[in-house]
Design a protein around this motif. Structure first.
Motif, short mmCIF file in Angstrom:
data_model
loop_
_atom_site.label_atom_id
_atom_site.label_comp_id
_atom_site.label_asym_id
_atom_site.label_seq_id
_atom_site.Cartn_x
_atom_site.Cartn_y
_atom_site.Cartn_z
N ILE A 4 0.85 -1.19 0.00
CA ILE A 4 0.00 0.00 0.00
C ILE A 4 0.89 1.24 0.00
O ILE A 4 1.73 1.42 0.89
CB ILE A 4 -0.91 0.03 1.25
N LEU A 37 -1.03 5.63 3.92
CA LEU A 37 -0.05 4.79 4.59
C LEU A 37 -0.40 4.53 6.05
O LEU A 37 -0.29 3.41 6.52
CB LEU A 37 1.33 5.46 4.49
N GLU A 38 -0.84 5.56 6.74
CA GLU A 38 -1.00 5.39 8.19
C GLU A 38 -2.44 5.09 8.59
O GLU A 38 -3.04 5.78 9.38
CB GLU A 38 -0.49 6.63 8.93
N TYR A 76 3.98 -9.91 4.57
CA TYR A 76 4.61 -9.45 5.81
C TYR A 76 4.23 -8.01 6.09
O TYR A 76 3.78 -7.28 5.20
CB TYR A 76 6.12 -9.63 5.77
N ILE A 128 4.94 -4.04 7.24
CA ILE A 128 5.96 -2.99 7.25
C ILE A 128 5.60 -1.92 8.29
O ILE A 128 6.07 -0.79 8.21
CB ILE A 128 6.16 -2.34 5.86
N GLU A 129 4.76 -2.31 9.24
CA GLU A 129 4.47 -1.39 10.33
C GLU A 129 5.75 -1.15 11.13
O GLU A 129 6.45 -2.10 11.50
CB GLU A 129 3.40 -1.97 11.25
N PRO A 130 6.09 0.12 11.38
CA PRO A 130 7.31 0.40 12.15
C PRO A 130 7.36 -0.40 13.45
O PRO A 130 6.39 -0.43 14.21
CB PRO A 130 7.22 1.90 12.41
N GLY A 131 8.46 -1.07 13.68
CA GLY A 131 8.61 -1.92 14.86
C GLY A 131 8.20 -3.36 14.62
O GLY A 131 8.48 -4.24 15.44
N HIS A 132 7.50 -3.61 13.52
CA HIS A 132 7.02 -4.96 13.22
C HIS A 132 7.38 -5.40 11.80
O HIS A 132 6.80 -6.37 11.29
CB HIS A 132 5.50 -5.02 13.39
N THR A 133 8.30 -4.71 11.19
CA THR A 133 8.66 -5.01 9.81
C THR A 133 9.12 -6.46 9.67
O THR A 133 9.95 -6.94 10.45
CB THR A 133 9.78 -4.07 9.32
#
Lengths: 159, 165
Positions: free
Chosen positions: B73, B77-78, B149, B151-156
């Motif tokens: 996406i 984004l957020e 997978y 790409i959320e910050p902290g969970h990439t």
């Protein structure tokens, strides 16, 4: 060919961040976010990556340094460019220290690595007859003129 | 096994219907990556992403020699849409055998429903200075998603589907 990023391109890249695409030597693509970006030269962009973001692409970059990126958010369509080059993942040194410090100060990102991309190709991705038009090699003044005939908007700086 | 959530299905639609602008990432067979934004997007069955082939150049060439792709996406984004979908793609162009099958997706079904996408879901939300003057659709890219997978910050890198990422 030589890439000469315009001020507008730099503004979109730095304000919005980018999606970074790499691929294995066998051609399997991977993508991660480059949330903090700074143009360090007219043909070079540095991305501050958190440790999880760096860890995802590091094994691929080690075997194949080629990188393609596009601008995030509405930049995907308003900054209709694709940037290509070779990437180097830095975990120490002057560039790492400077970009990591700015990323922490400006966006609160704890950088585990900095991806330094040296650009060699630039393409227009505007849908239509100019899609795929190669722009690297165009003299800097001509490129600015070409761009300003199409777009003038520059994104607002994020707080 | 991949099965899109309702949230994913809502996110993987054209932006004018609450969906997203997506990036389609491809690669040449020898590993030169390519990334291009796409507006015409939909899901099909529970594990396929459809993208219109309108102005594809390098993307199309790459898919013809190497079916490995990733879709993510780009905008917005957020809003929790921190997804990267990976799989195998084919560009079902006009002229394909009508009974062509791609992991259960039939060419006739796909072309009949999405073959004139610009008419069925026109880009009304695209600003006039960037909308394309004339859309010429040549086919539909069908991505059979095999993994995904975050790409959320902290969970990439975290797996989206409970299997391999």
């Amino acid at each position: 060919m030589a890439v000469n990023l315009t001020d507008r391109m730099k503004a979109w890249i730095e304000t919005m961040g980018c999606y970074l695409c790499v691929a294995t030597r066998e051609g399997v693509p991977l993508v991660t976010l480059g949330r903090y970006a700074r143009a360090t030269a007219d043909d070079e962009v540095a991305f501050a990556l958190a440790e999880d973001e760096a860890r995802l692409i590091e094994p691929v970059l080690v075997q194949n340094p080629r990188v393609a990126f596009g601008v995030s958010r509405q930049g995907g369509i308003r900054a209709a460019y694709q940037f290509k080059g070779t990437g180097e993942l830095l975990r120490s040194g002057e560039v790492f220290d400077a970009i990591a410090a700015r990323a922490k100060e400006e966006r609160g990102i704890d950088a585990g690595a900095v991806l330094l991309v040296r650009l060699s190709e630039l393409y227009c991705t505007k849908p239509g007859y100019e899609a795929g038009l190669r722009l690297d090699g165009m003299p800097p003044d001509d490129l600015v003129a070409w761009e300003s005939r199409r777009w003038k908007d520059v994104p607002r700086k994020k707080a | 096994m991949v099965q899109f959530t309702q949230e994913m299905k809502e996110g993987l639609r054209v932006p004018g219907k609450g969906g997203s602008l997506v990036y389609l990432c491809t690669s040449s067979r020898d590993g030169k990556p390519n990334i291009a934004a796409m507006r015409f997007v939909a899901t099909y069955m529970d594990d396929k992403i459809l993208i219109a082939d309108m102005f594809l150049l390098k993307t199309k060439a790459n898919i013809k020699e190497n079916p490995n792709v990733a879709v993510t996406i780009c905008h917005p984004l957020e809003e929790g849409r921190w997804w990267v979908f990976r799989g195998k793609a084919v560009d079902i162009e006009y002229g394909f055998p009508r009974d062509f099958d791609w992991y259960g997706a039939n060419a006739t079904d796909i072309l009949d429903e999405w073959g004139d996408w610009n008419r069925s879901e026109p880009p009304d939300e695209v600003p006039p200075d960037i909308v394309f003057p004339k859309a010429v659709q040549r086919g539909i890219v069908v991505v059979h998603v095999e993994s995904g997978y975050s790409i959320e910050p902290g969970h990439t890198g975290e797996d989206l589907f409970g299997g391999r990422a």
